[in-house]
Scaffold this motif. Sequence first.
Motif, PDB file in Angstrom:
ATOM      1  N   GLN A  37       0.871  -1.176   0.000  1.00 19.42           N
ATOM      2  CA  GLN A  37       0.000   0.000   0.000  1.00 19.42           C
ATOM      3  C   GLN A  37       0.909   1.227   0.000  1.00 19.42           C
ATOM      4  N   THR A  38       0.332   2.407   0.021  1.00 20.05           N
ATOM      5  CA  THR A  38       1.149   3.610   0.141  1.00 20.05           C
ATOM      6  C   THR A  38       1.816   3.658   1.518  1.00 20.05           C
ATOM      7  N   GLY A  39       2.950   4.383   1.604  1.00 18.49           N
ATOM      8  CA  GLY A  39       3.729   4.404   2.833  1.00 18.49           C
ATOM      9  C   GLY A  39       3.854   5.781   3.447  1.00 18.49           C
ATOM     10  N   ILE A  40       5.059   6.097   3.934  1.00 17.30           N
ATOM     11  CA  ILE A  40       5.295   7.337   4.666  1.00 17.30           C
ATOM     12  C   ILE A  40       6.662   7.891   4.286  1.00 17.30           C
ATOM     13  N   GLU A  41       6.766   9.190   4.155  1.00 15.63           N
ATOM     14  CA  GLU A  41       8.034   9.816   3.784  1.00 15.63           C
ATOM     15  C   GLU A  41       9.056   9.684   4.906  1.00 15.63           C
ATOM     16  N   ARG A  42      10.328   9.620   4.515  1.00 18.80           N
ATOM     17  CA  ARG A  42      11.392   9.448   5.501  1.00 18.80           C
ATOM     18  C   ARG A  42      11.489  10.635   6.452  1.00 18.80           C
ATOM     19  N   ASP A  43      11.151  11.825   5.993  1.00 20.33           N
ATOM     20  CA  ASP A  43      11.255  13.006   6.847  1.00 20.33           C
ATOM     21  C   ASP A  43       9.940  13.356   7.532  1.00 20.33           C
TER      22      ASP A  43
ATOM     23  N   LEU B 267       9.237   1.487   2.601  1.00 20.82           N
ATOM     24  CA  LEU B 267      10.132   1.777   1.486  1.00 20.82           C
ATOM     25  C   LEU B 267       9.914   3.208   1.012  1.00 20.82           C
ATOM     26  N   PRO B 268      10.543   4.184   1.688  1.00 18.95           N
ATOM     27  CA  PRO B 268      10.462   5.564   1.202  1.00 18.95           C
ATOM     28  C   PRO B 268      11.502   5.791   0.099  1.00 18.95           C
ATOM     29  N   MET B 269      11.031   5.960  -1.123  1.00 17.75           N
ATOM     30  CA  MET B 269      11.918   6.189  -2.270  1.00 17.75           C
ATOM     31  C   MET B 269      11.978   7.680  -2.579  1.00 17.75           C
ATOM     32  N   ASP B 270      12.735   8.041  -3.583  1.00 17.72           N
ATOM     33  CA  ASP B 270      12.887   9.462  -3.896  1.00 17.72           C
ATOM     34  C   ASP B 270      11.593  10.090  -4.399  1.00 17.72           C
ATOM     35  N   HIS B 271      10.758   9.306  -5.096  1.00 15.80           N
ATOM     36  CA  HIS B 271       9.587   9.891  -5.753  1.00 15.80           C
ATOM     37  C   HIS B 271       8.281   9.207  -5.365  1.00 15.80           C
ATOM     38  N   ALA B 272       8.311   8.340  -4.369  1.00 14.60           N
ATOM     39  CA  ALA B 272       7.107   7.672  -3.877  1.00 14.60           C
ATOM     40  C   ALA B 272       7.444   7.003  -2.552  1.00 14.60           C
ATOM     41  N   GLU B 273       6.397   6.714  -1.770  1.00 17.24           N
ATOM     42  CA  GLU B 273       6.580   6.018  -0.504  1.00 17.24           C
ATOM     43  C   GLU B 273       5.624   4.828  -0.472  1.00 17.24           C
ATOM     44  N   THR B 274       6.152   3.664  -0.135  1.00 17.87           N
ATOM     45  CA  THR B 274       5.319   2.485  -0.078  1.00 17.87           C
ATOM     46  C   THR B 274       5.564   1.732   1.231  1.00 17.87           C
ATOM     47  N   MET B 275       4.622   0.865   1.555  1.00 16.14           N
ATOM     48  CA  MET B 275       4.778  -0.109   2.629  1.00 16.14           C
ATOM     49  C   MET B 275       4.513  -1.458   2.003  1.00 16.14           C
ATOM     50  N   MET B 276       5.534  -2.304   1.932  1.00 13.98           N
ATOM     51  CA  MET B 276       5.482  -3.522   1.147  1.00 13.98           C
ATOM     52  C   MET B 276       5.682  -4.751   2.017  1.00 13.98           C
ATOM     53  N   GLY B 277       5.333  -5.895   1.460  1.00  9.72           N
ATOM     54  CA  GLY B 277       5.565  -7.165   2.127  1.00  9.72           C
ATOM     55  C   GLY B 277       5.620  -8.286   1.111  1.00  9.72           C
ATOM     56  N   ALA B 278       6.098  -9.454   1.565  1.00  9.42           N
ATOM     57  CA  ALA B 278       6.221 -10.585   0.654  1.00  9.42           C
ATOM     58  C   ALA B 278       6.211 -11.882   1.441  1.00  9.42           C
ATOM     59  N   PHE B 279       5.739 -12.940   0.779  1.00  8.45           N
ATOM     60  CA  PHE B 279       5.839 -14.287   1.316  1.00  8.45           C
ATOM     61  C   PHE B 279       5.578 -15.267   0.180  1.00  8.45           C
ATOM     62  N   ALA B 280       5.862 -16.526   0.443  1.00 10.66           N
ATOM     63  CA  ALA B 280       5.511 -17.601  -0.484  1.00 10.66           C
ATOM     64  C   ALA B 280       4.748 -18.653   0.292  1.00 10.66           C
ATOM     65  N   SER B 281       3.777 -19.272  -0.374  1.00 14.38           N
ATOM     66  CA  SER B 281       2.973 -20.307   0.261  1.00 14.38           C
ATOM     67  C   SER B 281       2.501 -21.269  -0.820  1.00 14.38           C
ATOM     68  N   SER B 282       2.151 -22.467  -0.428  1.00 12.39           N
ATOM     69  CA  SER B 282       1.679 -23.437  -1.413  1.00 12.39           C
ATOM     70  C   SER B 282       0.400 -22.921  -2.066  1.00 12.39           C
ATOM     71  N   ASN B 283       0.147 -23.368  -3.273  1.00 12.74           N
ATOM     72  CA  ASN B 283      -1.062 -22.940  -3.975  1.00 12.74           C
ATOM     73  C   ASN B 283      -2.327 -23.282  -3.201  1.00 12.74           C
ATOM     74  N   ALA B 284      -2.263 -24.343  -2.408  1.00 11.62           N
ATOM     75  CA  ALA B 284      -3.453 -24.770  -1.660  1.00 11.62           C
ATOM     76  C   ALA B 284      -3.741 -23.882  -0.460  1.00 11.62           C
ATOM     77  N   THR B 285      -2.719 -23.195   0.060  1.00 16.00           N
ATOM     78  CA  THR B 285      -2.898 -22.435   1.313  1.00 16.00           C
ATOM     79  C   THR B 285      -2.707 -20.936   1.152  1.00 16.00           C
ATOM     80  N   VAL B 286      -2.347 -20.472  -0.036  1.00 13.53           N
ATOM     81  CA  VAL B 286      -2.013 -19.061  -0.178  1.00 13.53           C
ATOM     82  C   VAL B 286      -3.222 -18.165   0.105  1.00 13.53           C
ATOM     83  N   GLY B 287      -4.415 -18.627  -0.228  1.00 17.38           N
ATOM     84  CA  GLY B 287      -5.603 -17.828   0.062  1.00 17.38           C
ATOM     85  C   GLY B 287      -5.793 -17.613   1.553  1.00 17.38           C
ATOM     86  N   GLN B 288      -5.559 -18.656   2.340  1.00 18.83           N
ATOM     87  CA  GLN B 288      -5.662 -18.523   3.790  1.00 18.83           C
ATOM     88  C   GLN B 288      -4.623 -17.539   4.315  1.00 18.83           C
ATOM     89  N   ALA B 289      -3.408 -17.600   3.766  1.00 18.40           N
ATOM     90  CA  ALA B 289      -2.352 -16.692   4.203  1.00 18.40           C
ATOM     91  C   ALA B 289      -2.710 -15.243   3.890  1.00 18.40           C
TER      92      ALA B 289
END
Length: 435
Positions: A263-269, A311-333
């Motif tokens: 989603q959108t994040g927050i500026e470093r300053d 992740l505050p970048m020079d021209h945008a700010e984001t809040m990110m995440g990542a994971f991997a899960s089996s195809n059978a359980t990814v919806g639950q995750a």
Amino acid sequence: MMLRLAAALILFALPVRADVQIQDVTSPGGIHAWLVESHELPFTALEIRFRGGTSLDAEGARGAVNLMTGLLEEGAGDLDAQGFARARDGLAANFSFRPSTDAVAVSARFLTENRDEAVDLLRLALVEPRFDADAIDRVRGQVLSGLASDAKDPNHISGQVFDAQAFGDHPYGSDGSGTPESVQGLTREQVVAAHRAALARDRIYVAAAGDIDSESLGLLLDRLLGDLPAEGAPMPPRADWKLDGGVTVVDFPTPQASVRFGQTGIERDDPDFFPAYVLNEILGGGRFGSRLMTEVREKRGLTYGIGSYLLPMDHAETMMGAFASSNATVGQAIDLVREEWRRTAAEGVTAEELEATKTYLTGSYPLRFDGNGPIASILVGMQMEGLPIDYPVTRNEKIEAVTLEDVKRVAQSLLKPEALHFVVVGQPEGVASDG
């Protein structure tokens, strides 16, 4: 056992701030740098950043800055690629050149006895790269091989699809390495233009640590960087966020679905950055004990690891995440991530979570300053983020000042469960694109 206990006591006796002595240096030619002087070992670490990075690619030349950066060690001045490598190795010097979305990074390590020769050689790479045809073809081939590998990597695909949907036609929305088509089409003239655009004196940040004093560093910087162009290409505009909440599924034959969410994040300053930083560490900082790790991995075993990050970048700010899960359980995750986002936004965090996280963040910070290389890298990053020179001393005080009320207030304003978007690369069961 006694040795481990003694080591633990020493660790807890350390000050909770990184009390390094940083000198503010300006060369005779006006180049600014930060220096931590240390004469215990006869070598120096030098870190240089040129703001802009692959975002400066000209229209129709995507991947040019990346290709150019890969060519800086492939011949310079009167030395071809092999001659440059022999000269560098003969000096026991180490150079690296790395492009990223917002910067071109240059790292150098050299012995005091070879300092002048190493700097002269590095100057050739930065100021007088040859861009020989055979070197261009060789490095182009390496880039194309990397792109072919990335096209088969679900983790890379999820990141690229997310960026494309979030930022569209902005440089943030495409791979800085380019596409096979754009890289194949790059000419020597476009590589030379990328060099002029990205490596210029109006965007330099420098830090050094090691066996060098401020006067010597100033003279070194003028010799090393003084002949670069005064100005490079203009920076790109702000990157507008284009994603709504929802799920995008990319069909890909893999047993483990790769998920990128954000989603959108927050500026470093932003005045609320430190509460947001502490909040993210509690929610999904990646350590065992974070809420996402507890709910998705420890309690249910749906993934080997999950994390989120600001992740505050020079021209945008984001809040990110990542994971991997089996195809059978990814919806639950995915459902669990959404629920933790909602719960944290609504309730904030507990006093126990806050205190444990403060202890971790303040205790681990001084351990980052464990050598000339890491110190120089931290200092140049501080400059690029606009942090004050006393930040290593005051940083932990800012962490300690964060209150439960701060975290709850920021959680309510920052976390947007309804805006959270997931990109799933795989063949997830019971999950479909909804946008």
